[in-house]
Each structure stands twice: as C-alpha cells, then as structure tokens.
Scaffold this motif. Structure first.
Motif, PDB file in Angstrom:
ATOM      1  N   SER A 137       0.984  -1.077   0.026  1.00 25.47           N
ATOM      2  CA  SER A 137      -0.074  -0.150   0.033  1.00 25.47           C
ATOM      3  C   SER A 137       0.912   1.412  -0.046  1.00 25.47           C
ATOM      4  N   TYR A 138       1.960   1.168   0.881  1.00 30.23           N
ATOM      5  CA  TYR A 138       2.763   2.483   0.736  1.00 30.23           C
ATOM      6  C   TYR A 138       3.531   2.448  -0.577  1.00 30.23           C
ATOM      7  N   LEU A 139       4.079   1.618  -0.874  1.00 28.82           N
ATOM      8  CA  LEU A 139       4.791   1.558  -2.446  1.00 28.82           C
ATOM      9  C   LEU A 139       3.803   1.995  -3.610  1.00 28.82           C
ATOM     10  N   LYS A 140       2.553   1.654  -3.427  1.00 23.32           N
ATOM     11  CA  LYS A 140       1.603   2.243  -4.332  1.00 23.32           C
ATOM     12  C   LYS A 140       1.304   3.566  -4.345  1.00 23.32           C
ATOM     13  N   ALA A 141       1.230   4.115  -2.992  1.00 24.82           N
ATOM     14  CA  ALA A 141       0.952   5.385  -2.656  1.00 24.82           C
ATOM     15  C   ALA A 141       2.002   6.302  -3.002  1.00 24.82           C
ATOM     16  N   THR A 142       3.446   5.814  -3.027  1.00 21.89           N
ATOM     17  CA  THR A 142       4.490   6.686  -3.123  1.00 21.89           C
ATOM     18  C   THR A 142       5.007   6.453  -4.773  1.00 21.89           C
ATOM     19  N   GLY A 143       4.099   5.500  -5.479  1.00 25.62           N
ATOM     20  CA  GLY A 143       4.869   5.214  -6.853  1.00 25.62           C
ATOM     21  C   GLY A 143       6.163   4.575  -6.891  1.00 25.62           C
ATOM     22  N   GLN A 144       6.727   4.176  -5.931  1.00 24.76           N
ATOM     23  CA  GLN A 144       8.182   3.701  -5.878  1.00 24.76           C
ATOM     24  C   GLN A 144       8.049   2.053  -6.728  1.00 24.76           C
ATOM     25  N   GLY A 145       6.835   1.382  -6.460  1.00 25.54           N
ATOM     26  CA  GLY A 145       7.084   0.005  -7.089  1.00 25.54           C
ATOM     27  C   GLY A 145       8.041  -0.637  -6.138  1.00 25.54           C
ATOM     28  N   ILE A 146       8.115  -2.047  -6.482  1.00 26.62           N
ATOM     29  CA  ILE A 146       8.749  -3.254  -5.519  1.00 26.62           C
ATOM     30  C   ILE A 146      10.304  -3.401  -5.979  1.00 26.62           C
ATOM     31  N   ALA A 147      10.769  -2.746  -7.160  1.00 33.18           N
ATOM     32  CA  ALA A 147      12.014  -2.991  -7.727  1.00 33.18           C
ATOM     33  C   ALA A 147      13.090  -2.375  -6.681  1.00 33.18           C
ATOM     34  N   GLY A 148      12.910  -1.522  -5.925  1.00 30.42           N
ATOM     35  CA  GLY A 148      14.053  -0.947  -5.058  1.00 30.42           C
ATOM     36  C   GLY A 148      14.502  -1.685  -4.107  1.00 30.42           C
ATOM     37  N   ASP A 149      15.297  -1.126  -3.142  1.00 28.17           N
ATOM     38  CA  ASP A 149      15.960  -1.874  -2.054  1.00 28.17           C
ATOM     39  C   ASP A 149      14.972  -2.171  -1.089  1.00 28.17           C
ATOM     40  N   PRO A 150      14.986  -3.670  -0.661  1.00 29.68           N
ATOM     41  CA  PRO A 150      13.724  -3.832   0.309  1.00 29.68           C
ATOM     42  C   PRO A 150      14.072  -3.113   1.716  1.00 29.68           C
ATOM     43  N   SER A 151      15.258  -2.810   2.133  1.00 28.89           N
ATOM     44  CA  SER A 151      15.515  -2.509   3.470  1.00 28.89           C
ATOM     45  C   SER A 151      15.154  -0.834   3.518  1.00 28.89           C
ATOM     46  N   SER A 152      14.759  -0.206   2.380  1.00 29.90           N
ATOM     47  CA  SER A 152      14.606   1.118   2.503  1.00 29.90           C
ATOM     48  C   SER A 152      13.265   1.441   2.688  1.00 29.90           C
ATOM     49  N   ALA A 173     -13.253 -12.506   5.125  1.00 27.73           N
ATOM     50  CA  ALA A 173     -12.564 -13.660   5.333  1.00 27.73           C
ATOM     51  C   ALA A 173     -11.754 -14.288   4.687  1.00 27.73           C
ATOM     52  N   GLY A 174     -10.427 -14.565   5.008  1.00 30.77           N
ATOM     53  CA  GLY A 174      -9.372 -15.147   4.132  1.00 30.77           C
ATOM     54  C   GLY A 174      -8.460 -14.183   3.279  1.00 30.77           C
ATOM     55  N   TYR A 175      -8.714 -12.910   3.621  1.00 32.38           N
ATOM     56  CA  TYR A 175      -8.135 -11.799   3.160  1.00 32.38           C
ATOM     57  C   TYR A 175      -7.385 -10.921   3.870  1.00 32.38           C
ATOM     58  N   ARG A 176      -6.273 -10.262   3.482  1.00 34.25           N
ATOM     59  CA  ARG A 176      -5.770  -9.059   4.484  1.00 34.25           C
ATOM     60  C   ARG A 176      -5.765  -7.797   3.404  1.00 34.25           C
ATOM     61  N   ILE A 177      -6.006  -6.704   4.025  1.00 28.57           N
ATOM     62  CA  ILE A 177      -6.282  -5.160   3.186  1.00 28.57           C
ATOM     63  C   ILE A 177      -5.646  -4.331   4.040  1.00 28.57           C
ATOM     64  N   ALA A 178      -4.668  -3.585   3.120  1.00 30.26           N
ATOM     65  CA  ALA A 178      -4.112  -2.274   3.896  1.00 30.26           C
ATOM     66  C   ALA A 178      -4.180  -1.084   2.930  1.00 30.26           C
ATOM     67  N   VAL A 179      -4.468  -0.101   3.479  1.00 30.55           N
ATOM     68  CA  VAL A 179      -4.528   1.371   2.911  1.00 30.55           C
ATOM     69  C   VAL A 179      -3.624   2.334   3.665  1.00 30.55           C
TER      70      VAL A 179
END
Length: 205
Positions: free
Chosen positions: A141-156, A184-190
C-alpha cells in the motif's frame, strides 16, 4: 477522507453485455485480452468499482506507471483471488493492497523482499503467517501510494507491526495507515495522506 470499496467478483459474468457496457472501451479491450475467466472477472470488477465510485473516464498512467484519471480524485486499485479493491481519496496520494492469505513459502519471500527487521518480526510472531501478510499488504500500500514499486532496495522501507502498524523507515509523519480483516481469508491495507474510512463491501451484477 479516503473511502475503501471491496467487491467479490466470483459471481460476475465477464461476457455479460450489460456489465461490459458499464465500463469504458479501454477496459473492455483489456478484459478481452485475458485468457482466463478469473482474470477477466478481476479486470471487470476493478472497472465496475471505478465507474461506481469515480466515473466513467478512461484510466491513464503517469511516468511511474501509477494509474490516474485526469481531473479526478486520487485512487488506488488492487485485486487478489476473487477480490477487487478500490481506495479513493480527496487529496494527496493513496495506495491500497488486498491479498488472499493462501499457502506459500512466506519466509523465503520475506527474506528476499522485506527489511531485516520485518523478517525478525515474522520469525518472533505468535502467528507468523498473519504477520507476513500484514507486513506484505502494508508495504504494498505504501509503495503504491508513493509510486516507488517493488524494484528498489527492500531495506529502504520498514514497518513495525504490533496492534497498530507504524512506518519506521523512511521517517515520515504525513502517511496514515489502516488495516482490515473484514473479508474472511484476505488481508487489506490502505495508505494515504488523510484519514481512512471503513471498508465498504460492494455488490454488483
């Protein structure tokens, strides 16, 4: 206030002309390109949520690939298994993620994609499976909000997850987070820059 809308697409018929007529031509073309019906349903469900809560204009993408509608409110889409999710804000950025809590090698994924502190939280958790999906959806949810995507350094990016979740890296006080386990059966974060409302379960068809 960010509104959150969830739709179970399992009963949608991706070939129903009445449902297809409710989404724009661009989305109908995307639906047609999918080979599997489950993917067609998810694409149709996301389109129906957009039409219902934002309007019928076509979705565009910025230089980072983040979807937007010219002149429209900020929003974020996600889907998993049979669930489509839409979060709509009134100002600032917004990001959302829904994940079906299915069986997977979560420690292997966390070792590759999470910060070291997050991995330790999973290993020490009473329910490591739940902790993994909480951290996963929060990060997405954070990476989508910032537009960073998942390709960067995970530790950032790093979350401290207890009763409530806190972003501890990068240090920023403008982000708000809310988690949901209503379905049921799902997790959601915003994630967003304004207060986040309750999740609303939409029914369409």
């Amino acid at each position: 206030m960010i509104s959150v809308h969830c739709l179970d697409v399992s009963a949608l018929d991706p070939r129903d002309p009445d449902l297809l007529a409710r989404v724009d031509a661009q989305r109908r073309e995307r639906i047609e390109r999918f080979a599997k019906d489950e993917d067609k349903r998810l694409c149709l469900g996301a389109g129906l949520l957009l039409v219902e809560h934002i309007g019928s204009a076509s979705v565009e993408r910025d230089e980072r690939g983040k979807p937007f509608r010219a002149g429209g409110p900020p929003f974020s889409l996600s889907h998993s298994k049979t669930m489509a999710l839409l979060a709509v804000g009134s100002m600032g950025a917004v990001g959302c993620d829904v994940e079906h809590c299915r069986s997977l090698d979560y420690l292997k994924i966390a070792q590759r994609a999470f910060a070291a502190e997050e991995l330790r939280q999973i290993e020490r958790a009473t329910d490591p499976f739940e902790m993994f999906f909480r951290i996963w959806t929060l990060r997405e949810s954070y990476l989508k909000a910032t537009g960073q995507g998942i390709a960067g350094d995970p530790s950032s990016v790093c979350f401290e997850v207890a009763e409530k979740a806190m972003l501890i890296r990068p240090v920023a006080d403008n982000w708000k987070f809310r988690e949901f386990s209503d379905v049921a059966g799902y997790r959601i974060a915003v994630c967003g820059e304004e207060p986040i409302g309750d999740v609303e379960i939409d029914v369409m068809g």
